[in-house]
Design an enzyme around this catalytic site. Structure first.
Site, short mmCIF file in Angstrom:
data_model
loop_
_atom_site.label_atom_id
_atom_site.label_comp_id
_atom_site.label_asym_id
_atom_site.label_seq_id
_atom_site.Cartn_x
_atom_site.Cartn_y
_atom_site.Cartn_z
N ASP A 1 -3.74 -4.57 -0.88
CA ASP A 1 -3.14 -3.24 -1.04
C ASP A 1 -2.90 -2.97 -2.53
O ASP A 1 -2.39 -3.84 -3.25
CB ASP A 1 -1.81 -3.17 -0.29
CG ASP A 1 -1.25 -1.75 -0.25
OD1 ASP A 1 -1.72 -0.97 0.59
OD2 ASP A 1 -0.38 -1.43 -1.06
N GLU B 1 -5.32 3.07 0.52
CA GLU B 1 -5.46 2.15 -0.61
C GLU B 1 -5.39 0.70 -0.15
O GLU B 1 -5.13 -0.20 -0.92
CB GLU B 1 -4.37 2.42 -1.66
CG GLU B 1 -2.96 2.08 -1.25
CD GLU B 1 -2.26 3.19 -0.49
OE1 GLU B 1 -1.03 3.08 -0.32
OE2 GLU B 1 -2.91 4.16 -0.06
#
Length: 296
Positions: A139, A181
C-alpha cells in the site's frame, strides 16, 4: 460452382482505425465478388481494437456460414474459413487481455483475482506439505495526501511508477492492482520469510526511484513536476502471509492485510509478517517514536 484458389499467409499488423466503418469494409468484400484472404488482411490493418476486429470477422464469417447465395459473393478462397477462425481466436485472446488488465498500470484488475488465485499456485501434484506461497499486500503510504497536494493526475503517475517498479523487482510473481493504491502480489513456492526479502527489495526501490519515475511520466504529458514532490520519497507499507496447501486463498489475503495494517500502525515504510510484531525489527529510536504516537 465455388471457385477454389490457393492463398498465402500474411502477418496481421494492428494500427489505428482509418476512415472506413466496419460496414464499409464488409461492403468492400461484397463488391469484390470474392472473399479473399488478402482483402480481409487489408481491412484488418485499419483496426486496432480487438472488439472491432471480432465484429468485422463475425460479419464475414456469417456470409460463409449461411452460404454465398444473395450476398453478391461469387467465390471464396480455399482455407479462408479456417483462417478467419484463427483470427477470431487471436482477437478473443486480445479482448480478454484488455478486459483483465487495469487501464492505468497494465496490471491485472482486482476482479480477475479469483481466476488468478485458481490458477496461480503450483499444481497440486507437484506440491508437498512444505510448499507455500507468499501473499503480499503493498500500500502506498499517505496516498490521499499526494492527491490532495498535487492533484489526481500526479497521483496516477505515482501509482504507475510504483506498479512499474514492483514489476521490475518482483519478476517471478503475480501482481494485481487490488485497490486504488493497493497491490496484491503472490510469490509461488516462497514462504513469508523469502517474501520479506523480495518485499524489502521492492520497498527500497520504490523509495529510491518512484518520484523519478513519476516525474518522467509528468514530463511526457507536458505537465509540471511539483517542486515539493522532488523533495519527498514515496514509501510503501507491506503485509505478508503464507498461503499453505489446503487453505482457502482469501484466508491468507486477510492475514496479509492485517499484517499490512500492523505495518501502518508501526509508522509505515515497513514490511510486516503475519504473526510477527514488526516493533521487534525496528531500531530503538524508531520503536520509541511509534510507541509514543508516531504510528497511524
Amino acid at each position: 460452382m465455388v471457385k477454389i484458389e490457393r492463398f498465402i499467409k500474411y502477418k496481421i499488423v494492428f494500427i489505428f482505425m482509418g476512415n472506413k466503418t466496419i460496414n464499409e469494409m464488409v461492403a468492400d468484400i461484397l463488391a469484390a465478388g470474392l472473399i479473399r484472404k488478402i482483402h480481409v488482411d487489408e481491412h484488418l490493418a485499419q483496426l486496432k481494437n480487438p472488439f472491432d476486429i471480432l465484429d468485422y470477422l463475425a460479419r464475414i464469417q456469417t456470409f460463409i456460414n449461411f452460404g454465398l447465395k444473395g450476398t453478391g459473393i461469387v467465390s471464396i478462397e480455399t482455407g479462408v474459413d479456417s483462417y478467419l477462425s484463427g483470427l477470431q481466436q487471436q482477437a478473443i485472446d486480445a479482448a480478454r487481455q484488455i478486459a483483465e488488465r487495469d487501464t492505468l498500470t497494465g496490471l491485472y484488475k482486482r476482479d480477475t483475482i479469483d481466476h488468478l488465485i485458481s490458477r496461480g499456485g503450483v499444481p497440486d501434484e507437484r506440491r508437498t506439505q512444505k510448499d507455500s506461497d507468499a501473499i503480499m499486500m503493498f500500500d502506498i503510504d499517505r496516498f490521499k495526501r499526494i492527491n490532495d497536494a498535487w492533484g489526481h493526475v500526479t497521483g496516477d503517475t505515482v501509482i504507475l511508477a510504483v506498479a512499474e517498479i514492483l514489476q521490475e523487482n518482483l519478476r517471478e510473481s503475480t501482481i494485481v492492482r487490488y485497490g486504488g493504491e493497493e497491490f496484491y502480489v503472490r510469490l509461488c513456492q516462497t514462504d513469508r520469510y523469502g517474501g520479506k526479502v523480495a518485499a524489502e527489495r521492492a520497498r527500497n526501490a520504490v523509495k529510491d526511484m518512484a518520484v523519478e519515475y513519476a516525474a518522467k511520466h509528468l514530463e511526457r504529458m507536458n505537465l509540471p513536476v511539483p517542486k515539493e514532490m522532488i523533495k519527498k520519497a514515496v514509501t510503501l507499507s507491506v503485509g505478508i502471509a503464507d498461503e499453505k496447501p489446503g487453505e482457502l486463498p482469501y484466508q491468507a489475503i486477510d492475514r496479509a492485510d492485517k499484517a499490512l495494517y500492523a505495518a501502518k500502525k508501526c509508522g509505515r515504510d515497513l514490511v510486516a509478517l503475519d504473526g510477527h510484531n514488526p516493533l521487534g525489527d525496528m531500531p530503538y529510536h524508531r520503536r520509541i517514536f511509534v510507541l509514543v504516537g508516531g504510528g497511524i
